[in-house]
Design an enzyme around this catalytic site. Structure first.
Site, short mmCIF file in Angstrom:
data_model
loop_
_atom_site.label_atom_id
_atom_site.label_comp_id
_atom_site.label_asym_id
_atom_site.label_seq_id
_atom_site.Cartn_x
_atom_site.Cartn_y
_atom_site.Cartn_z
N CYS A 142 -4.16 4.09 16.37
CA CYS A 142 -3.85 5.52 16.51
C CYS A 142 -5.14 6.32 16.71
O CYS A 142 -6.08 6.20 15.93
CB CYS A 142 -3.12 6.02 15.27
SG CYS A 142 -2.64 7.76 15.37
N ASP A 247 -0.49 2.27 30.56
CA ASP A 247 -0.18 2.60 31.96
C ASP A 247 0.80 1.63 32.61
O ASP A 247 0.64 1.26 33.78
CB ASP A 247 -1.46 2.70 32.78
CG ASP A 247 -2.38 3.78 32.27
OD1 ASP A 247 -1.94 4.95 32.21
OD2 ASP A 247 -3.52 3.47 31.89
N ARG A 270 4.58 5.39 26.43
CA ARG A 270 5.07 6.58 27.13
C ARG A 270 5.93 6.26 28.34
O ARG A 270 6.77 7.08 28.75
CB ARG A 270 3.88 7.44 27.56
CG ARG A 270 3.09 8.05 26.41
CD ARG A 270 1.82 8.71 26.91
NE ARG A 270 0.90 7.74 27.50
CZ ARG A 270 0.00 8.03 28.43
NH1 ARG A 270 -0.09 9.24 28.90
NH2 ARG A 270 -0.80 7.08 28.90
#
Length: 417
Positions: A142, A247, A270
């Site tokens: 994190c 990515d 994400r």
């Protein structure tokens, strides 16, 4: 507690390390096709038949979202959002809620965070003694300041003694129960303070079953493009499986990462926001199929409604909490669709399942998934100009007695949520 702010160079992205450009260029030339189906990954007694992992994301990967992802890719590994060890030891109700799993979840996978080895051990013991998980991941990746300024997350591997002790203690608790332990790490604090190779070796030596590498430094946060070349370096260093992270926005990206790095599997963060079907696409790609899911707006609407219903169950019937939680997901689900600002605002104003149903029913079900957002980046792209660290953190690779007193006396994330 005082802190130092290390000014870091955020300009070095993928291709900026000494040999990374050649590696990246070579990867770009590889065709997104695998030589054959990707092999399953065994983590102790846990078999991940399709080597794709849902990375923990705060406020996102609770069990309703995990269920949606697993329905598209049933043989992956779906990790719950990070749980703070101190909060778990204190039996904080929200922490316990985050440890819930749906009956349909095949592998109960949790991620634990902390900097105090004793508290981490106690939290792991609580989880083991109560039969609450099948797999435990440790968060050393994190990058957010409220974590790193207290020595946690991606700051912690810099202190090799603390990193080693945490892994040792947690593995010692989990191993007798046949619960595999894995670790999530980053490349380092910045490119002058890299830790990933050493952390990977320590994790392997102390009994971790696998390591996930997010191929950015703390300084790079989520900006630019991750440096996949570093994943390949870790793969060549370790004998245990390495999951590559960073990515992957579509199935072809996942194949490209495997081709370029030789990683055993991929971890998705994400990229799956607002598109849980990504796991189905990656599963198909890893199996050698070119079938891809790109749902119509009508199908996305049905997913939104199901997500709302699952969140209501997660919040013990509280529809208002559920639909408020849903709002961020709706923004991701509708990304790229020509629905107009008024429709988006109406979803943000929903207060009940009935309200959500009305908005879903008003959507044009025949609109095709927008080509311009297929397999494109999701979520925020943020650069961190500074890495926030405890005072004197970079002075030594091991902790002093005084440092431990400061860290453990003021736990980086206390028992509240």
């Amino acid at each position: 507690m005082s802190e130092q702010e290390t000014i870091l160079n955020t300009s070095r992205q993928r291709g900026a390390s000494p040999d990374a450009k050649d590696c990246a260029d070579a990867g770009a030339r590889l065709e997104p096709v695998l030589a054959g189906p990707l092999a399953p990954i065994r983590l102790g007694d846990v078999m991940v038949n399709t080597p794709v992992m849902l990375s923990p994301m705060a406020g996102v990967t609770n069990w309703p979202f995990r269920v949606l992802c697993e329905e598209y890719g049933p043989d992956g590994l779906y990790v719950a959002e990070m749980v703070t060890a101190r909060a778990l030891v204190e039996r904080n109700p929200k922490a316990l809620r985050l440890c819930r799993f749906a009956p349909s979840e095949r592998i109960r996978s949790l991620q634990l965070y902390g900097v105090n080895p004793s508290i981490m051990e106690q939290a792991a013991r609580f989880l083991v003694d109560n039969g609450m998980m099948d797999h435990l991941d440790l968060n050393f990746g994190c990058p957010v300041p409220k974590v790193t300024r207290r020595g946690g997350g991606s700051a912690l591997p810099w202190k090799t003694d603390l990193f080693t002790e945490i892994v040792q203690r947690v593995v010692a608790v989990c191993e007798p129960a046949n619960i595999p332990v894995t670790a999530k790490i980053r490349v380092g604090l910045d490119h002058e303070h890299e830790t990933f190779l050493e952390a990977g070796r320590i994790a392997q030596e102390e009994g971790c079953s696998a390591v996930t590498l997010h191929a950015r430094t703390t300084a790079e946060y989520y900006g630019g493009h991750s440096d996949w070349c570093r994943i390949g370096e870790l793969v060549s260093t370790l004998d245990i499986p390495v999951f590559g992270n960073g990515d992957i926005w579509g199935a072809e990206d996942a194949i490209a990462m495997v081709n370029e790095t030789g990683c055993a599997g991929v971890a998705i963060g994400r990229g799956c926001q607002g598109r849980p079907w990504l796991f189905g696409n990656i599963g198909n790609a890893f199996a050698g199929s070119d079938v891809r899911i790109n749902p119509t707006l009508g199908e996305v609407g049905r997913i939104i409604m199901r997500h709302a219903e699952l969140l209501t169950e997660f919040y013990d019937g509280d529809e208002r909490m559920a639909v408020h939680d849903l709002r961020k997901h709706v923004a991701w689900y509708l990304k790229g669709f020509p629905v107009g600002g008024s429709t988006r605002r109406a979803f943000m104003e929903c207060e009940s399942l009935k309200d959500v149903r009305e908005q879903v029913d008003a959507l044009d079900p025949n609109i095709e998934y927008p080509e311009r957002v297929v397999d494109q980046p999701r979520g925020r792209v943020r650069f961190a100009k500074k890495v926030h660290l405890p005072y004197g953190w970079l002075d030594s690779r091991t902790t002093t007695h005084e440092e431990r007193e400061r860290l453990f006396g003021d736990d980086p994330m206390d028992a509240s949520y």
